[in-house]
Design a protein around this motif. Structure first.
Motif, PDB file in Angstrom:
ATOM      1  N   ILE A  15      31.387  51.806  41.149  1.00  0.00           N
ATOM      2  CA  ILE A  15      32.162  51.631  42.325  1.00  0.00           C
ATOM      3  C   ILE A  15      33.610  51.687  42.267  1.00  0.00           C
ATOM      4  CG2 ILE A  15      32.806  49.357  43.641  1.00  0.00           C
ATOM      5  CD1 ILE A  15      30.086  48.225  42.635  1.00  0.00           C
ATOM      6  N   GLN A  16      34.240  51.407  41.175  1.00  0.00           N
ATOM      7  CA  GLN A  16      35.666  51.794  41.141  1.00  0.00           C
ATOM      8  C   GLN A  16      36.034  53.161  41.191  1.00  0.00           C
ATOM      9  OE1 GLN A  16      37.844  48.828  38.268  1.00  0.00           O
ATOM     10  NE2 GLN A  16      35.980  48.602  37.529  1.00  0.00           N
ATOM     11  N   LEU A  17      35.162  53.916  40.296  1.00  0.00           N
ATOM     12  CA  LEU A  17      35.497  55.453  40.256  1.00  0.00           C
ATOM     13  C   LEU A  17      35.348  56.090  41.680  1.00  0.00           C
ATOM     14  CD1 LEU A  17      34.341  56.699  36.662  1.00  0.00           C
ATOM     15  CD2 LEU A  17      36.452  55.875  37.063  1.00  0.00           C
ATOM     16  N   ALA A  18      34.448  55.522  42.342  1.00  0.00           N
ATOM     17  CA  ALA A  18      33.791  56.175  43.455  1.00  0.00           C
ATOM     18  C   ALA A  18      34.982  55.896  44.528  1.00  0.00           C
ATOM     19  CB  ALA A  18      32.453  55.710  43.981  1.00  0.00           C
ATOM     20  N   LYS A  19      35.531  54.796  44.595  1.00  0.00           N
ATOM     21  CA  LYS A  19      36.771  54.397  45.253  1.00  0.00           C
ATOM     22  C   LYS A  19      38.242  54.871  44.869  1.00  0.00           C
ATOM     23  CE  LYS A  19      37.151  51.297  48.905  1.00  0.00           C
ATOM     24  NZ  LYS A  19      36.256  51.425  50.088  1.00  0.00           N
ATOM     25  N   GLN A  20      38.453  54.541  43.684  1.00  0.00           N
ATOM     26  CA  GLN A  20      39.954  54.906  43.278  1.00  0.00           C
ATOM     27  C   GLN A  20      40.014  56.284  42.878  1.00  0.00           C
ATOM     28  OE1 GLN A  20      42.204  52.702  43.734  1.00  0.00           O
ATOM     29  NE2 GLN A  20      41.042  50.997  44.102  1.00  0.00           N
ATOM     30  N   VAL A  21      39.257  56.876  42.272  1.00  0.00           N
ATOM     31  CA  VAL A  21      39.363  58.423  41.572  1.00  0.00           C
ATOM     32  C   VAL A  21      38.872  59.307  42.665  1.00  0.00           C
ATOM     33  CG1 VAL A  21      38.772  59.871  39.745  1.00  0.00           C
ATOM     34  CG2 VAL A  21      39.090  57.249  39.314  1.00  0.00           C
ATOM     35  N   TYR A  22      37.637  59.178  43.278  1.00  0.00           N
ATOM     36  CA  TYR A  22      37.133  60.294  44.145  1.00  0.00           C
ATOM     37  C   TYR A  22      37.507  60.010  45.687  1.00  0.00           C
ATOM     38  CZ  TYR A  22      34.295  61.754  40.130  1.00  0.00           C
ATOM     39  OH  TYR A  22      33.839  62.240  39.260  1.00  0.00           O
ATOM     40  N   GLY A  23      37.636  58.818  45.977  1.00  0.00           N
ATOM     41  CA  GLY A  23      38.107  58.541  47.367  1.00  0.00           C
ATOM     42  C   GLY A  23      36.984  58.457  48.334  1.00  0.00           C
ATOM     43  N   ALA A  24      35.952  57.763  47.873  1.00  0.00           N
ATOM     44  CA  ALA A  24      34.855  57.587  48.806  1.00  0.00           C
ATOM     45  C   ALA A  24      34.988  56.921  50.268  1.00  0.00           C
ATOM     46  CB  ALA A  24      33.889  56.558  48.231  1.00  0.00           C
ATOM     47  N   SER A  25      34.260  57.382  51.273  1.00  0.00           N
ATOM     48  CA  SER A  25      34.542  56.893  52.434  1.00  0.00           C
ATOM     49  C   SER A  25      34.006  55.577  52.703  1.00  0.00           C
ATOM     50  CB  SER A  25      33.918  57.720  53.476  1.00  0.00           C
ATOM     51  OG  SER A  25      32.322  57.877  53.170  1.00  0.00           O
ATOM     52  N   LYS A  26      32.886  55.339  52.023  1.00  0.00           N
ATOM     53  CA  LYS A  26      32.155  53.886  51.841  1.00  0.00           C
ATOM     54  C   LYS A  26      31.303  53.764  50.529  1.00  0.00           C
ATOM     55  CE  LYS A  26      29.489  50.855  54.612  1.00  0.00           C
ATOM     56  NZ  LYS A  26      29.088  50.511  56.162  1.00  0.00           N
ATOM     57  N   VAL A  27      31.720  52.507  50.017  1.00  0.00           N
ATOM     58  CA  VAL A  27      30.790  52.254  48.797  1.00  0.00           C
ATOM     59  C   VAL A  27      29.999  50.878  49.005  1.00  0.00           C
ATOM     60  CG1 VAL A  27      30.991  51.136  46.283  1.00  0.00           C
ATOM     61  CG2 VAL A  27      32.696  52.986  47.157  1.00  0.00           C
ATOM     62  N   ALA A  28      28.629  51.235  49.020  1.00  0.00           N
ATOM     63  CA  ALA A  28      27.750  49.969  48.929  1.00  0.00           C
ATOM     64  C   ALA A  28      27.203  49.644  47.736  1.00  0.00           C
ATOM     65  CB  ALA A  28      26.591  50.163  49.968  1.00  0.00           C
ATOM     66  N   ALA A  29      26.897  48.444  47.407  1.00  0.00           N
ATOM     67  CA  ALA A  29      26.305  48.235  46.073  1.00  0.00           C
ATOM     68  C   ALA A  29      25.610  46.807  46.078  1.00  0.00           C
ATOM     69  CB  ALA A  29      27.585  48.064  45.100  1.00  0.00           C
ATOM     70  N   THR A  30      24.553  46.920  45.416  1.00  0.00           N
ATOM     71  CA  THR A  30      23.458  45.702  45.341  1.00  0.00           C
ATOM     72  C   THR A  30      23.775  44.866  43.788  1.00  0.00           C
ATOM     73  OG1 THR A  30      21.900  46.939  43.549  1.00  0.00           O
ATOM     74  CG2 THR A  30      21.589  47.137  45.931  1.00  0.00           C
ATOM     75  N   SER A  31      23.453  43.484  44.063  1.00  0.00           N
ATOM     76  CA  SER A  31      23.640  42.606  43.076  1.00  0.00           C
ATOM     77  C   SER A  31      22.985  41.287  43.496  1.00  0.00           C
ATOM     78  CB  SER A  31      25.008  42.090  42.752  1.00  0.00           C
ATOM     79  OG  SER A  31      25.488  41.384  43.709  1.00  0.00           O
ATOM     80  N   SER A  32      22.859  40.375  42.597  1.00  0.00           N
ATOM     81  CA  SER A  32      22.124  39.143  43.009  1.00  0.00           C
ATOM     82  C   SER A  32      23.378  38.237  43.824  1.00  0.00           C
ATOM     83  CB  SER A  32      21.842  38.231  41.883  1.00  0.00           C
ATOM     84  OG  SER A  32      22.927  38.132  40.901  1.00  0.00           O
ATOM     85  N   THR A  33      23.011  37.278  44.361  1.00  0.00           N
ATOM     86  CA  THR A  33      23.775  36.415  45.345  1.00  0.00           C
ATOM     87  C   THR A  33      24.962  35.944  44.724  1.00  0.00           C
ATOM     88  OG1 THR A  33      21.623  35.387  45.908  1.00  0.00           O
ATOM     89  CG2 THR A  33      23.627  34.377  46.972  1.00  0.00           C
ATOM     90  N   GLY A  34      25.006  35.521  43.529  1.00  0.00           N
ATOM     91  CA  GLY A  34      26.303  35.043  42.974  1.00  0.00           C
ATOM     92  C   GLY A  34      27.101  35.977  42.655  1.00  0.00           C
TER      93      GLY A  34
END
Length: 309
Positions: A167-186
């Motif tokens: 998530i962080q590399l996609a956003k900060q290093v590569y300049g992603a247009s959109k980052v979606a990610a899955t996790s549990s509720t908490g």
């Protein structure tokens, strides 16, 4: 030296503490590292369970891939590291092919110079120990997928050791247009704090049914069959674990100190942050407990062992 060892494959209970283990020999292209902190990875317990016996080093094994520590001895061919350097790295060049018999869950470990990098100045040994295998896996996987600025990505298992860094590399290093990610509720707020634009609660939503599709899906949890339904035509699916179906591709990291050196500025600027699980660090006496916790699959970020005597 003191070390954790296993003489047979099996559950965490096969691990035993040994106070009289021999310090590993240092080859010409290696340095001896006084281990300050070591991190645990899923590959450690899969290896201990005997999942890749055919290509493993002989038993007994001292587990541990990730290390952060201090160089105390250098081999004759070592060029860029010297005694006293604070370093970090993944000590096994190939994760599954002949990994080292004597890993990082010991007072000392011998490592090839090319697999190490100087520890970022702003990180302590615990933070640094949790990075190498996960950040190199995140980075190399994005490179192999051809990820670049302006592309979108879905990360399956965004709160885990690798996912939190993708998530962080996609956003900060590569300049992603959109980052979606899955996790549990908490863990949805945690995903947002990492830079995810679209946190998805996998207990309530089926990501593969979203109308939106992504340039790259990075599957850190083993759901390739669903992942391929969430990727755009011509996109890539990076698969770390579980069965692979096209256009997914299996990816296993190659350890490389140069990759860490390249990412160090992003760590030192604070753009990319190491994530250490709130329960960590575990003391050296509690390596079995640390593995048992990692094996629940509920850790957030990295499970680190520190201090090491």
């Amino acid at each position: 030296m003191k070390a954790w060892v296993y003489d047979e494959y099996g559950a965490a209970s096969v691990l035993r503490f040994d106070e009289g283990f021999s310090v590993p020999e240092v080859k010409e292209d290696q340095v001896l590292v006084k281990v300050v902190a070591a991190a645990l990875n899923p590959v450690d317990f899969k290896r201990r369970q005997g999942k890749f016996k055919a290509t493993d080093s002989p038993l007994p094994t001292v587990p541990g891939y990730d290390v952060a520590g201090i160089v105390v001895k250098v081999g004759s061919q070592v060029q860029n590291l010297k005694e006293g350097d604070e370093v970090y790295g993944d000590i096994n060049e190939k994760a599954l092919e002949n990994p080292k018999q004597f890993g990082s869950l010991a007072e000392y470990t011998a490592v090839e110079e090319k697999l190490l990098a100087i520890k970022p100045k702003n990180l302590d040994f615990v933070q640094a120990a949790g990075l190498p295998l996960a950040i190199e896996t995140a980075y190399e996987g994005l490179e192999k997928a051809g990820f670049s600025a302006g592309k979108s990505i879905l990360v399956l298992g965004g709160a885990g050791g690798v996912g939190s860094l993708v998530i962080q590399l996609a956003k900060q290093v590569y300049g992603a247009s959109k980052v979606a990610a899955t996790s549990s509720t908490g863990k949805l707020e945690f995903l947002k704090s990492l830079g995810a634009d679209l946190p998805i609660d996998y207990t309530k939503e089926n990501f593969e049914e979203l109308p939106e599709k992504f340039d790259v899906v990075y599957d850190a949890v083993g759901q390739c069959e669903k992942a391929v339904k969430a990727v755009k035509e011509g996109g890539s699916v990076v698969v770390l674990t579980g069965p692979v179906s096209p256009p997914g591709f299996r990816f296993v990291v190659t350890s490389d100190g140069a990759a860490l050196t390249k990412l160090n500025p992003f760590l030192e600027s604070g753009k990319v942050k190491p994530i250490v699980d709130p329960k960590a660090p575990f003391p050296f006496s509690q390596v079995i407990e640390a593995f048992s916790y990692l094996e629940t699959g509920r850790a957030t970020g990295k499970v680190v062992v520190h201090p090491i005597p």
